[in-house]
Scaffold this motif. Structure first.
Motif, short mmCIF file in Angstrom:
data_model
loop_
_atom_site.label_atom_id
_atom_site.label_comp_id
_atom_site.label_asym_id
_atom_site.label_seq_id
_atom_site.Cartn_x
_atom_site.Cartn_y
_atom_site.Cartn_z
N ARG A 29 0.77 -1.42 0.01
CA ARG A 29 0.18 -0.09 -0.23
C ARG A 29 0.69 1.18 -0.21
NH1 ARG A 29 -4.73 0.01 1.51
NH2 ARG A 29 -5.30 1.57 2.89
N VAL A 30 2.29 0.85 -0.75
CA VAL A 30 3.27 2.30 0.30
C VAL A 30 3.35 2.31 -1.18
CG1 VAL A 30 5.17 3.41 0.50
CG2 VAL A 30 4.35 1.68 1.88
N LEU A 31 2.89 3.76 -1.80
CA LEU A 31 2.73 4.16 -2.98
C LEU A 31 3.45 6.02 -3.38
CD1 LEU A 31 -1.31 3.71 -3.69
CD2 LEU A 31 1.01 2.43 -4.10
N GLY A 32 4.00 6.09 -5.16
CA GLY A 32 4.72 7.25 -4.66
C GLY A 32 4.10 7.35 -6.65
N LEU A 33 4.51 9.14 -6.88
CA LEU A 33 4.12 9.99 -7.02
C LEU A 33 5.20 10.90 -7.57
CD1 LEU A 33 2.22 10.34 -10.08
CD2 LEU A 33 1.20 12.16 -8.60
N SER A 34 5.82 11.25 -8.86
CA SER A 34 7.32 11.55 -9.16
C SER A 34 6.76 13.37 -9.93
CB SER A 34 7.70 11.18 -10.30
OG SER A 34 8.53 10.40 -9.63
N LEU A 35 6.58 13.99 -9.31
CA LEU A 35 5.94 14.85 -9.61
C LEU A 35 6.99 15.79 -11.18
CD1 LEU A 35 4.60 17.00 -6.55
CD2 LEU A 35 3.45 15.63 -8.63
N VAL A 36 7.91 15.44 -11.04
CA VAL A 36 9.38 16.15 -11.92
C VAL A 36 9.88 14.69 -12.51
CG1 VAL A 36 11.69 17.05 -12.03
CG2 VAL A 36 9.93 18.22 -10.13
N SER A 37 10.00 14.48 -13.63
CA SER A 37 10.37 13.51 -14.05
C SER A 37 11.03 12.44 -13.59
CB SER A 37 10.66 13.90 -15.57
OG SER A 37 10.58 12.33 -16.23
N GLY A 38 11.05 11.08 -13.19
CA GLY A 38 11.69 10.61 -12.42
C GLY A 38 12.74 10.52 -11.12
#
Ligand SMILES: CC(C)(COP(=O)(O)OP(=O)(O)OC[C@H]1O[C@@H](n2cnc3c(N)ncnc32)[C@H](O)[C@@H]1OP(=O)(O)O)[C@@H](O)C(=O)NCCC(=O)NCCS
Length: 184
Positions: free
Chosen positions: A147-156
């Protein structure tokens, strides 16, 4: 042309705090304070530029809310998404996604590079979140690694994020808003 929804997303105002807390209490119950995510929020203010509410266009009643807390991961500044909550009778109308998308867009504009959360991947994948490799980041308490999720707001940006997840600005004074919520 399709009708606009009968609600709008706006920035959270100080006067919303009591309604947001009442919604969180109803949706998450008292057990919410025991979660790992809450340990990261204790004594730290959410970023006031990233708190959004969905309000009924006619009555202005609060239909949902989202907040983002600054955190550090391996010493790097990041954000924790949540709590996100929508009034039970109004779910499935796109309010949750709209709240998150507003917050994500604002976080990007504020210069944050990454966002983490602990939640259901099938839902959060709708706004771009993906599961992090197990043990890439370590929360201060038990969490289900799936359930640990992530999102990049800057590529990579997520690729270089690793280590212990800790509270940001731990010495930051507890805000008047937290006092209003009855936490101190
Ligand atoms: C999760 C929550 C915020 C979603 O709000 P919402 O306004 O109903 O969400 P949206 O209308 O934007 O999206 C609804 C869609 O997501 C799906 N969805 C909702 N929760 C989901 C979940 N946990 N897992 C997978 N899909 C989910 C719905 O089935 C619906 O699918 P559809 O569009 O194919 O019909 C709301 O259900 C809620 O407040 N839940 C209780 C609190 C909570 O769990 N918060 C998240 C953890 S912090």
């Amino acid at each position: 042309m399709s009708e606009p929804p009968p609600w709008r997303i706006r920035l959270e105002q100080p006067g919303d705090a009591a309604s947001i807390e009442a919604l969180a209490a109803m949706v998450f119950g008292p057990g919410r304070y025991a979660k790992s995510a809450y340990r990261l929020r204790e004594g730290v203010d959410p970023d006031p530029r990233l708190g959004f509410v969905a309000a009924d266009s006619a009555s202005q009643a609060l239909l949902g809310s989202v907040r983002f807390w600054p955190i550090t991961v391996g010493g790097e500044t990041s954000l924790l998404l949540g709590p996100l909550a929508v009034q039970p009778g109004l779910r499935g109308r796109g309010i949750g996604i709209a709240l998150m998308q507003h917050g994500i867009d604002a976080a990007k504009a504020c210069g944050y590079a990454t966002v983490l959360l602990v939640g259901d991947e099938p839902y959060y994948a709708r706004v771009g979140f993906a599961r992090l490799p197990p043990s890439r980041v370590r929360f201060p308490g038990p969490v289900n690694v799936t359930r640990v999720l992530g999102l990049s707001l800057v590529s990579g940006a997520l690729l270089s994020l690793s280590g212990a997840v800790t509270r940001a600005r731990i010495d930051h004074p507890v805000s008047a808003q937290a006092a209003a919520l009855g936490k101190i």
